[in-house]
Design a protein around this motif. Structure first.
Motif: not given
Length: 391
Positions: A205-212, A138-143, A50-55, A75-81
């Motif tokens: 797409x809904x840029x707030x939530x999507x997965x690839x 083989x991960x799935x990135x959820x934005x 779960x990739x979350x750009x954070x402000x 899940x695994x979280x990636x917080x982008x600060x």
């Protein structure tokens, strides 16, 4: 004996009801065919990043991040600060430390510090590339935006969508806001999202939530080719479709909170959304532009026709009938898809009546403030700086 012709008010009322009923039926039919909202297995959840750009700046930031940690356990979280955002760093590190002290925690949180994006580069996509670089093949990135809450079953629907398509995207819905302006934004999204996104073949797409899948995202070059785009959602959707991929629109909601303290903030937000809507339309064939304009641009004009006609003729019957049917149809869609009613009757109507005004504003005023700079927008990937006026 000559038959009496229907009055303009009756025709407008009939047209509005027919259009809204048709959109409602199409949305419900699409929702029935959408991927099921089921909780994913622990093994599948472990492959989700779960990739979350954070402000910083949103008073609900910490609560939203914590809610996702609890909902998506495993899940695994990636917080982008940003390196120049000490408040976001403080919040992210405190939550990560709290999680690390839990003996039974299966969730992993990584706080990634990101240097400021170069000038002219989309800061969100710049951060997401850092998250993608740290993923396994083989991960799935959820934005997921930092103001968005993703229920576990809705994540399951996104993963189910990836069994059908290259990209799966969610359906936005708002939690109650604290100001009049926030509630107007909520009504615009909550009353339009399902009947806009679900019935038609996805063009964005809904840029707030999507997965690839990470492998698919890397195969099309990652986020690098999109970095010069103003809007991440249009850029990602366009890249997927241009590359021959497909998009699955799920019917499972993600819950957002928004802070809109003043009327000025509200106008700027709606202007930005409507400007980018016109950018999207310019990229579509004429037949699709006509279909989108008819399905989603006609009903506010019919509602205005009814309102002004009622004021002129003092015959409120057609307007009251339309408002009653409109409320019932919204109730049906929202309870079926969101599990609850989201409409505020008066603000819902006000929000719909305001749509032509906001669309005209977005079409006529082609400038936008982005990262303290002002640009004139010609296309999603073509914009020019507007010089500051001489003093």
């Amino acid at each position: 004996m000559t038959r009496r012709r229907p009055s303009p008010l009756a025709l407008a009322a009939a047209g509005y009801v027919a259009l809204q009923a048709g959109k409602t039926a199409a949305a419900l039919r699409a929702a029935g065919r959408a991927p099921a909202a089921v909780e994913p297995s622990p093994g599948r959840l472990a492959r989700v990043v779960v990739a979350q750009p954070i402000l910083s700046g949103d008073p609900g930031l910490e609560d939203a991040l914590r809610d996702n940690l609890l909902a998506l356990e495993g899940a695994r979280f990636c917080w982008l600060v940003d390196t120049d955002d000490p408040e976001a760093q403080r919040v992210a590190r405190r939550l990560a430390a709290d999680l690390g002290r839990a003996d039974d925690a299966t969730t992993v949180v990584e706080v990634v510090l990101c240097e400021p994006a170069p000038d002219g580069t989309n800061p969100k996509l710049w951060k997401l590339q850092a998250a993608l670089d740290g993923c396994r093949p083989d991960d799935v990135l959820v934005v997921l935006d930092d103001d968005t809450r993703l229920p576990l079953a809705s994540l399951g629907a996104l993963l189910g969508g990836l069994d059908r398509a290259t990209l799966a995207t969610g359906l936005p819905a708002y939690l109650p806001g604290s100001t009049l302006w926030a509630r107007l934004v909520e009504q615009f999204v909550d009353n339009n999202a399902a009947v806009t996104y679900l019935p038609m073949e996805p063009v964005t797409i809904n840029g707030m939530t999507w997965a690839m899948r990470v492998a698919d995202l890397r195969a099309m070059g990652g986020f690098g080719p999109m970095l010069r785009s103003l809007t991440d959602d249009l850029a990602v959707a366009g890249r997927v479709l241009d590359d021959g991929g497909t998009i699955c629109q799920t019917a499972s909601p993600q819950w957002l909170t928004t802070t809109v303290p003043t009327g000025g903030h509200y106008v700027r937000l709606m202007h930005r959304w409507m400007l980018f809507a016109t950018v999207l339309l310019r990229r579509q064939p004429l037949s699709k532009v006509a279909a989108i304009s008819t399905l989603h641009g006609t009903h506010p004009l019919l509602l205005w026709t009814l309102l002004l006609g009622t004021a002129r003729t003092r015959r409120p019957g057609p307007l009251l009938a339309v408002l009653t049917v409109r409320s019932l149809l919204l109730e049906v869609v929202q309870r079926r898809i969101h599990g609850r009613s989201l409409q505020r009757p008066v603000l819902s109507v006000v929000s719909e009546l305001a749509q032509p005004v906001h669309l005209g504003h977005g079409a006529l005023r082609r400038t936008i403030t982005w990262r303290t700079h002002v640009y004139r927008v010609h296309a999603d990937d073509r914009f020019t700086p507007v010089p500051e006026p001489a003093r």
